[in-house]
Structures are given as C-alpha cells and as structure tokens.
Write an enzyme that holds these catalytic residues in place. Structure first.
Site, PDB file in Angstrom:
ATOM      1  CG  HIS A  65      35.279  35.811  43.198  1.00  0.00           C
ATOM      2  ND1 HIS A  65      34.990  35.104  44.336  1.00  0.00           N
ATOM      3  CD2 HIS A  65      36.431  36.483  43.458  1.00  0.00           C
ATOM      4  CE1 HIS A  65      35.908  35.345  45.260  1.00  0.00           C
ATOM      5  NE2 HIS A  65      36.801  36.174  44.740  1.00  0.00           N
ATOM      6  CG  ASP A  86      42.398  34.969  46.151  1.00  0.00           C
ATOM      7  OD1 ASP A  86      42.809  35.669  47.100  1.00  0.00           O
ATOM      8  OD2 ASP A  86      41.862  35.435  45.146  1.00  0.00           O
TER       9      ASP A  86
END
Length: 88
Positions: free
Chosen positions: A33, A70
């Site tokens: 991220h 993910d």
C-alpha cells in the site's frame, strides 16, 4: 522505521536468493500500500516495488511479475510501477 527497513531488505534478499536457488519465501513482506511519496495501509515503504525496481536496475531480471493475492489491490505497488513497462 527499523522494522520496515529490515522488511524491505528481507524482500530484496529473498528475491535474490530465489534467482539463485529457484525458490525462497519471505513471510514478513507484502507492504503493497505504500506509495512513492507517502505511506499507506500501515506501511511506510513498499518492499515489492523497491525490490522490483532494484532487480530491474541491476539487470538481475529483464521483466518482473508481481502476483498480489491479497483481497484488495496493492495500490501503492501499482502506482509506483505504473511507468515501468517491464513490470507486470
């Protein structure tokens, strides 16, 4: 910060070991991220993007695939590598 830097170093080391031996795993990585200019999702540095850029710059690989499994997309990785045609 120290843990984050070690995490990135671990991913780099793991990738280089995988190139030598065929397989290596790093259970501490996956900070997908963090963007180029800011941290996100509890991560300050993006180990996947740093490793990809380093391996490409060192010509250790000619192309690289990051398979992010993910539940949600690694937006930082996608952003950092968006202008790199050798990264998928």
């Amino acid at each position: 910060v120290r843990r984050t830097r070690l995490e990135v170093a671990g991913t780099v080391l793991t990738a280089k070991e995988a190139l030598k031996s065929g397989l290596a795993c790093n259970t501490a990585g996956g900070t997908h991220h963090a963007h180029f200019s800011w941290g996100s999702g509890y991560t300050a540095l993006n180990d996947l993007a740093v490793t990809a850029k380093l391996l490409l710059a060192e010509r250790a690989v000619s192309r690289i695939l990051i398979c992010d499994l993910d539940v949600h997309q690694g937006d930082g990785t996608a952003d950092i590598l968006s202008d790199e045609p050798r990264a998928f």
